[in-house]
Design an enzyme around this catalytic site. Structure first.
Site, mmCIF file in Angstrom:
data_model
loop_
_atom_site.group_PDB
_atom_site.id
_atom_site.type_symbol
_atom_site.label_atom_id
_atom_site.label_comp_id
_atom_site.label_asym_id
_atom_site.label_seq_id
_atom_site.Cartn_x
_atom_site.Cartn_y
_atom_site.Cartn_z
ATOM 1 N N CYS A 25 5.948 -5.514 -7.024
ATOM 2 C CA CYS A 25 6.370 -6.897 -7.231
ATOM 3 C C CYS A 25 6.970 -7.095 -8.617
ATOM 4 O O CYS A 25 6.446 -6.586 -9.611
ATOM 5 C CB CYS A 25 5.184 -7.830 -7.052
ATOM 6 S SG CYS A 25 4.593 -7.949 -5.356
ATOM 7 N N ALA A 62 6.859 -6.429 -2.031
ATOM 8 C CA ALA A 62 6.237 -7.322 -1.046
ATOM 9 C C ALA A 62 7.052 -8.596 -0.905
ATOM 10 O O ALA A 62 7.208 -9.361 -1.853
ATOM 11 C CB ALA A 62 4.805 -7.647 -1.462
ATOM 12 N N TYR A 186 -4.651 -8.169 0.940
ATOM 13 C CA TYR A 186 -3.839 -9.262 1.450
ATOM 14 C C TYR A 186 -4.187 -9.518 2.916
ATOM 15 O O TYR A 186 -5.157 -8.955 3.444
ATOM 16 C CB TYR A 186 -2.364 -8.964 1.187
ATOM 17 C CG TYR A 186 -2.082 -8.804 -0.294
ATOM 18 C CD1 TYR A 186 -2.441 -9.808 -1.196
ATOM 19 C CD2 TYR A 186 -1.518 -7.648 -0.808
ATOM 20 C CE1 TYR A 186 -2.226 -9.665 -2.564
ATOM 21 C CE2 TYR A 186 -1.297 -7.492 -2.180
ATOM 22 C CZ TYR A 186 -1.662 -8.507 -3.048
ATOM 23 O OH TYR A 186 -1.460 -8.363 -4.401
ATOM 24 N N ARG A 234 1.611 0.098 5.391
ATOM 25 C CA ARG A 234 0.855 0.436 4.167
ATOM 26 C C ARG A 234 -0.600 0.050 4.362
ATOM 27 O O ARG A 234 -0.912 -1.073 4.770
ATOM 28 C CB ARG A 234 1.423 -0.258 2.940
ATOM 29 C CG ARG A 234 0.672 0.144 1.671
ATOM 30 C CD ARG A 234 1.394 -0.201 0.395
ATOM 31 N NE ARG A 234 1.577 1.002 -0.427
ATOM 32 C CZ ARG A 234 1.910 0.974 -1.706
ATOM 33 N NH1 ARG A 234 2.133 -0.163 -2.320
ATOM 34 N NH2 ARG A 234 2.052 2.105 -2.378
ATOM 35 N N ARG A 329 4.915 3.411 -11.068
ATOM 36 C CA ARG A 329 5.102 3.180 -12.504
ATOM 37 C C ARG A 329 6.042 4.200 -13.144
ATOM 38 O O ARG A 329 6.754 3.885 -14.091
ATOM 39 C CB ARG A 329 3.747 3.185 -13.208
ATOM 40 C CG ARG A 329 2.895 1.968 -12.878
ATOM 41 C CD ARG A 329 1.481 2.113 -13.431
ATOM 42 N NE ARG A 329 0.687 0.913 -13.211
ATOM 43 C CZ ARG A 329 0.054 0.620 -12.074
ATOM 44 N NH1 ARG A 329 0.148 1.448 -11.037
ATOM 45 N NH2 ARG A 329 -0.650 -0.489 -11.956
#
Length: 359
Positions: A25, A62, A186, A234, A329
């Site tokens: 995100c 997302a 989520y 996922r 990352r």
């Protein structure tokens, strides 16, 4: 050839290499107004740089299937045509660079309506563009989050329809891979885990009931997503709880069911559904969960989690622990990671004509 730079075929789609970018995100969309949820110049520059750097597949962050499905008011969404048109600029460029464009379809559930993470990420009220979260059960994520509204059966069916509508729009926007977000606490993950799902109806209790919503979403998306295009899912392979949570055993069982329902690859992450747990992180710490699914089912997997250097990524693939690696990352730090890894491992990636003088 290096395993990392072998093309990978799913259904009728060939992904040029196994260096993939997972959803991350950016929290950079407009929080209100006609451009709410639409990608902008930041998103274009962000994804374009990784495509020019040789990344084989980019899964856009997302992207909420409805306004209340956003994590923050600044999340991307794909519930209207304005958003679709804005995404086309990104998908066109990714394709022009030989990168496959993917999108993660998401609903934040009880973890919705929070602030920007670099400002603390606290839950937001209506005076700060916030809203009332919903969830599998009326159980807050932690003591700082509000109690979510438990979805009714009719509302569950409405959310399933929202995922299907979002998939149609994603196809119209030019995406070639769709991923359903069933991880990190989520909405879908909230239904899967007994830690967060205390329902007593057909969507709670037994394992079969807790996976029902996820499989209904998969079926609805697969029905509108073309047969020649892959569908990913996922998963958080474990809640990292000693008991009372979703486990690696559950993930293996679920993976086989997802495959039977038309999912082509499992994107294996962990955690995010239980607050305050201690996760033993380290290089490749989530890879064993992907490796177990690959060893015990016929569903292809992608591994993620502190994968940072070329030799490490190559070893994961050559050892048969995963079919692809997702670098999060590390791709934020180095948009051209794929090109540098290809040089180190003797592989090849597409180099833009404008950059040929650099190689």
């Amino acid at each position: 050839m290096s395993a990392l730079f072998e093309p990978y075929r799913l259904r009728d789609l060939t992904i040029p290499n196994r260096v993939w970018m997972p959803p991350m995100c950016q929290y950079s969309a407009a929080p209100q107004g006609p451009e709410t949820g639409a990608p902008n110049d930041w998103h274009f520059a962000h994804y374009a740089a990784r495509a020019a750097g040789g990344t084989g597949l980019i899964v856009v962050e997302a992207t909420a299937v409805s306004p209340e499905g956003r994590i923050t008011p600044y999340d991307l969404g794909i519930w209207n045509d304005t958003q679709v048109e804005a995404f086309r600029r990104i998908t066109r460029f990714l394709v022009s660079q030989g990168t496959v464009p993917g999108i993660q379809l998401a609903h934040a559930g009880r973890k919705a309506s929070t602030g920007l993470p670099w400002q603390g990420g606290a839950p937001l009220g209506p005076d700060a563009h916030g809203w009332q979260p919903v969830g599998a059960s009326a159980l807050p994520f932690n003591e700082e989050h509000p109690v979510p509204t438990e979805l009714t059966v009719d509302q569950i069916r409405e959310v399933v329809g929202r995922f299907a509508d979002a998939a149609r729009r994603a196809l119209d926007a030019g995406f070639e891979v769709a991923e359903i977000h069933g991880a990190h606490g989520y909405l879908i993950n909230g239904f899967l885990s007994p830690h967060s799902n205390h329902r007593t109806d057909a969507y709670g209790g037994s394992y079969e009931n807790r996976v029902r919503f996820a499989l209904e979403v998969v079926d609805a998306v697969r029905e509108v997503w073309p047969e020649d295009r892959p569908l990913f899912f996922r998963v958080s392979a474990t809640d990292w709880l000693a008991d009372g949570g979703w486990s690696a055993d559950d993930t293996v069982r679920f993976a086989a069911e997802l495959h039977a329902h038309g999912v082509d690859l499992l994107d294996v992450s962990t955690g995010g559904n239980a607050s305050g747990v201690r996760i033993p992180t380290g290089p490749g710490y989530q890879v064993p969960f992907a490796a177990r699914v690959k060893a015990e089912t016929s569903l292809p997997v992608a591994a993620v989690g502190m994968i940072t250097d070329a030799e490490q990524a190559e070893k994961i693939l050559s050892n048969g622990e995963a079919d692809a690696v997702l670098l999060g990352r590390e791709l934020l730090r180095n948009p051209s990671w794929a090109r540098h890894a290809a040089r180190e491992l003797g592989g090849e990636v597409r180099v833009p004509d404008q950059y040929h003088r650099s190689v």
